[in-house]
Design an enzyme around this catalytic site. Structure first.
Site, short mmCIF file in Angstrom:
data_model
loop_
_atom_site.label_atom_id
_atom_site.label_comp_id
_atom_site.label_asym_id
_atom_site.label_seq_id
_atom_site.Cartn_x
_atom_site.Cartn_y
_atom_site.Cartn_z
N SER A 39 0.87 -1.18 0.00
CA SER A 39 0.00 0.00 0.00
C SER A 39 0.90 1.23 0.00
O SER A 39 0.94 2.01 0.93
CB SER A 39 -0.93 -0.01 1.22
OG SER A 39 -0.20 0.04 2.43
N HIS A 141 -3.00 -6.00 2.53
CA HIS A 141 -2.10 -7.06 3.00
C HIS A 141 -2.79 -8.42 3.13
O HIS A 141 -2.14 -9.43 3.35
CB HIS A 141 -1.47 -6.69 4.35
CG HIS A 141 -0.61 -5.47 4.27
ND1 HIS A 141 -0.23 -4.76 5.36
CD2 HIS A 141 -0.07 -4.83 3.20
CE1 HIS A 141 0.52 -3.74 4.99
NE2 HIS A 141 0.63 -3.76 3.68
N GLU A 150 -4.57 -2.51 9.37
CA GLU A 150 -3.79 -3.07 10.48
C GLU A 150 -4.38 -2.70 11.83
O GLU A 150 -4.67 -1.54 12.09
CB GLU A 150 -2.34 -2.53 10.44
CG GLU A 150 -1.61 -2.90 9.17
CD GLU A 150 -0.28 -2.14 9.01
OE1 GLU A 150 0.32 -1.77 10.02
OE2 GLU A 150 0.11 -1.93 7.85
N GLU A 191 2.14 -9.20 6.88
CA GLU A 191 3.00 -8.79 7.99
C GLU A 191 2.86 -9.71 9.20
O GLU A 191 3.34 -9.39 10.29
CB GLU A 191 2.66 -7.35 8.41
CG GLU A 191 3.02 -6.35 7.31
CD GLU A 191 2.60 -4.92 7.64
OE1 GLU A 191 1.78 -4.75 8.57
OE2 GLU A 191 3.09 -4.00 6.96
N ASP A 227 -3.69 1.10 11.73
CA ASP A 227 -3.26 1.76 10.49
C ASP A 227 -4.42 1.60 9.52
O ASP A 227 -4.64 0.52 8.99
CB ASP A 227 -1.98 1.13 9.93
CG ASP A 227 -1.53 1.83 8.63
OD1 ASP A 227 -2.22 2.77 8.20
OD2 ASP A 227 -0.49 1.42 8.08
N GLU A 268 -2.84 5.59 12.42
CA GLU A 268 -2.04 5.95 11.26
C GLU A 268 -2.95 6.10 10.03
O GLU A 268 -3.87 5.31 9.85
CB GLU A 268 -1.02 4.82 11.05
CG GLU A 268 0.00 5.05 9.94
CD GLU A 268 0.98 3.85 9.88
OE1 GLU A 268 1.39 3.34 10.95
OE2 GLU A 268 1.30 3.43 8.76
N ASP A 295 1.65 8.37 7.36
CA ASP A 295 2.54 7.48 6.61
C ASP A 295 2.49 7.91 5.14
O ASP A 295 3.36 8.65 4.67
CB ASP A 295 2.09 6.03 6.82
CG ASP A 295 2.77 5.02 5.90
OD1 ASP A 295 3.76 5.38 5.23
OD2 ASP A 295 2.31 3.86 5.85
N LYS A 320 9.95 5.51 7.05
CA LYS A 320 10.35 4.35 6.25
C LYS A 320 11.49 4.80 5.33
O LYS A 320 11.24 5.54 4.38
CB LYS A 320 9.17 3.87 5.39
CG LYS A 320 8.00 3.25 6.17
CD LYS A 320 6.79 3.08 5.26
CE LYS A 320 5.73 2.18 5.87
NZ LYS A 320 4.45 2.25 5.10
N HIS A 348 8.89 -1.01 9.32
CA HIS A 348 9.11 -2.00 8.27
C HIS A 348 8.18 -1.72 7.09
O HIS A 348 7.37 -0.81 7.14
CB HIS A 348 8.84 -3.41 8.82
CG HIS A 348 7.39 -3.66 9.19
ND1 HIS A 348 6.90 -4.91 9.50
CD2 HIS A 348 6.32 -2.82 9.32
CE1 HIS A 348 5.61 -4.83 9.78
NE2 HIS A 348 5.23 -3.59 9.68
N ARG A 349 8.27 -2.56 6.05
CA ARG A 349 7.29 -2.58 4.96
C ARG A 349 6.61 -3.95 4.98
O ARG A 349 7.09 -4.88 5.61
CB ARG A 349 7.96 -2.36 3.59
CG ARG A 349 8.77 -1.10 3.43
CD ARG A 349 8.00 0.17 3.71
NE ARG A 349 6.77 0.36 2.97
CZ ARG A 349 6.57 1.28 2.04
NH1 ARG A 349 7.54 2.11 1.70
NH2 ARG A 349 5.38 1.41 1.44
N LYS A 371 7.85 -0.14 14.48
CA LYS A 371 6.72 -0.88 13.92
C LYS A 371 7.27 -1.97 13.01
O LYS A 371 7.78 -1.67 11.92
CB LYS A 371 5.83 0.10 13.13
CG LYS A 371 4.56 -0.51 12.57
CD LYS A 371 3.83 0.47 11.66
CE LYS A 371 2.54 -0.13 11.15
NZ LYS A 371 2.03 0.60 9.96
P1 PGA Z 1 3.18 -1.22 3.00
O1 PGA Z 1 2.22 -1.05 4.26
O2 PGA Z 1 4.54 -1.57 3.45
O3 PGA Z 1 2.48 -2.30 2.24
O4 PGA Z 1 3.14 0.12 2.28
C1 PGA Z 1 2.66 -0.69 5.51
C2 PGA Z 1 1.94 0.53 5.98
O5 PGA Z 1 1.01 1.03 5.31
O6 PGA Z 1 2.29 1.04 7.03
ZN ZN Z 2 0.80 2.73 6.95
#
Ligand code: PGA
Ligand code: ZN
Length: 394
Positions: A39, A141, A150, A191, A227, A268, A295, A320, A348-349, A371
Site C-alpha cells: 500500500s 495485505h 492493520e 505482515e 493503520d 495511522e 505514513d 520508512k 518495516h514494509r 513498527k
Molecule cells: P506497506 O504497508 O509496506 O504495504 O506500504 C505498511 C503501511 O502502510 O504502514
Molecule cells: Zn501505513
C-alpha cells in the site's frame, strides 16, 4: 575508504526479488537490503525492478562510490542524489539507493568496531523503542479480511524490551485462541497479523479481550492502535467500505468515535494521502494520549512533513527509509519531526527481508516505536535484534 560495492537480487517475504548491497571498506563491511510496500504512497521515492536497476548501478553508480570515505554519509548520499538527478530516485531506483546508503553506514560502523545504533546515535542513544505490532490485518495485505489494514498493539506497561516483545507475542497467540473459540479459522496477512473475515468492530472487540487476558496474567498494560491506510479506501470522493461509504466528515467522526470507544493510543493514515486539512481536523478533536500518525501523507519527506507542521495535521510521523531513499534524508525527516514536537515511528514494509537495520535506526534516532510486526522470520529478525540492542541499556 570504500574498496568495493556488490549488489545482488535476493528474495523478500512475499517471494519477490529485492536488492541487497554490500559495501566493503578497509577493515569492515556493511550489508543492507531494500524492503517493499503493497500500500505504497503516491509520493514515495520510485522503485526500479532489480533486473534493470542493478546493471545500471554497476555501470553508473558504483564507480563513483569506490574510493569515498564511508564515514562521510552526507557526501555518500549527496552523490547518490547527484548521479540520480531526479529528486525521487527515478534514475537509479530508491531500492538501490536505500540499500547502498544503509550498507555504507553499516560499513563505517563496522570499520570503527561499534554497533550501528551507537555509530549513528552516540552515547545518548540509550533507550530502545517499544515494539508496535500488527495482530490482525486485512486491506491490501490480506484482501477479504478486515477493511482497516492493520490492528496494532503496543505494550505500554512493559519494563524491558524482552518483556515488551513477548507481551505482543502473547496477545497475538491469545487472539488466535479467541478466533478459534468462535469457530473462525484464518491465515496470516503479509505482515504476520491474523487475517480473519470479521468486521473491524469485531476485531477491536477480540483484541480488547485478548489484551485483558494477557494483562491479567502478566501485569503488563497494552495499548491498541490502527493503520487505516485510508488512501486504499478513498475513491476520489468518499471512503468506500464494503457496505457503507463515508464522506470525509463521516470518516473523521468514525475514527474519533473508535478512538473514544476503544481508548486507541495510535491511529495511522486515518485520512487519504492528500488530506492535510482532514488530518488536522481529526488531530484537533482527539485526546492528547492518542497519536495521529502520517505514513502515506508524509512519505518520510521533509517537505511534506513541513506542510503537516504548518497545518498541525498530525502528532507523529511514520519513518520508512525506502520511502525517501537515503539515510541522510531519513535523518532529516526524523530531526524535523522531533524539532517540531512530533513523535516518530520507525517502520518495516509489508514486503521485508531479514535485514535488521531499522531496529538500530529506531534506537539511534530516539523513535517512540519500532513498527515491525510480531511474528514471522523477517519480523522477528528485527525484534530479536532490538532485544540484543537493549542488553546494553541496563
Ligand atoms: P506497506 O504497508 O509496506 O504495504 O506500504 C505498511 C503501511 O502502510 O504502514
Ligand atoms: Zn501505513
Amino acid at each position: 575508504s570504500i574498496e568495493a560495492v556488490t549488489l545482488r537480487t535476493i528474495l523478500d517475504s512475499r517471494g519477490n526479488p529485492t536488492v541487497e548491497a554490500d559495501v566493503i571498506v578497509n577493515g569492515g563491511y556493511g550489508r543492507a537490503a531494500a524492503p517493499s510496500g503493497a500500500s505504497t504512497g503516491r509520493y514515495e521515492a520510485v522503485v526500479r525492478p532489480p533486473q534493470e536497476a542493478i546493471p545500471y548501478a554497476y555501470n553508473t553508480v558504483i564507480p563513483q562510490l569506490v574510493g569515498l570515505d564511508s564515514r562521510d554519509q552526507v557526501t555518500f548520499d549527496r552523490i547518490l542524489h547527484e548521479i540520480d538527478g531526479t529528486g525521487t530516485f527515478e534514475g537509479i531506483g530508491a531500492n538501490i539507493a536505500v540499500a547502498l546508503s544503509l550498507a555504507n553506514a553499516k560499513a563505517a560502523a563496522s570499520a570503527i568496531g561499534i554497533e550501528l545504533y551507537t555509530y549513528l546515535g552516540g552515547v545518548y542513544a540509550d533507550e530502545a523503542p517499544l515494539p508496535l505490532g500488527n495482530v490482525i490485518g486485512g486491506g491490501a495485505h490480506a484482501p477479504g479480511a478486515t477493511e482497516i489494514q492493520e490492528f496494532l498493539i503496543v505494550p505500554t506497561g512493559a519494563s524491558s524490551t524482552e518483556e515488551a516483545v513477548f507481551t505482543n507475542a502473547l496477545v497475538h497467540k491469545e487472539v488466535k485462541k479467541l478466533l478459534t473459540g468462535r469457530g473462525i479459522t484464518c491465515g496470516k496477512g503479509d505482515e504476520g497479523g491474523w487475517a480473519p473475515q470479521i468486521s473491524d468492530i469485531d476485531a477491536l472487540g477480540i483484541i480488547g479481550e485478548a489484551i485483558d487476558t494477557v494483562t491479567d496474567e502478566t501485569g503488563v498494560t497494552v495499548g491498541i492502535g490502527l493503520d487505516v491506510a485510508s488512501s486504499e479506501l478513498w475513491d476520489g470522493e468518499r471512503y468506500a467500505y464494503r457496505d457503507i461509504s463515508r464522506t470525509t466528515e463521516d470518516q473523521i467522526a468514525y475514527i474519533a468515535d473508535l478512538v473514544d470507544t476503544y481508548g486507541l493510543i495510535y491511529v495511522e493514515d486515518p485520512l487519504h494521502e492528500e488530506d492535510f486539512e482532514g488530518f488536522s481536523t481529526l488531530t484537533s478533536q482527539i485526546p492528547d494520549n492518542c497519536l495521529i500518525c502520517g505514513d502515506d501523507l508524509f512519505v518520510t519527506n521533509p517537505e511534506r512533513i513541513q506542510r503537516g507542521v504548518e497545518l498541525s495535521s498530525a502528532t507523529a510521523v511514520l519513518i520508512k527509509p525506502n520511502q525517501i531513499g537515503t539515510l541522510t534524508d531519513t535523518f532529516e525527516a526524523v530531526s524535523l519531526s522531533h524539532r517540531t514536537g512530533m513523535e516518530t515511528v520507525m517502520s518495516h514494509r509489508s514486503g521485508e527481508t531479514t535485514d535488521t537495520t531499522i531496529a538500530h535506526l529506531a534506537t539511534a534516532f530516539g523513535c517512540i516505536y519500532l513498527k515491525c510486526g510480531i511474528v514471522g522470520g523477517e519480523r522477528i529478525a528485527k525484534l530479536n535484534e532490538l532485544i540484543r540492542i537493549s542488553e546494553n541499556f541496563a
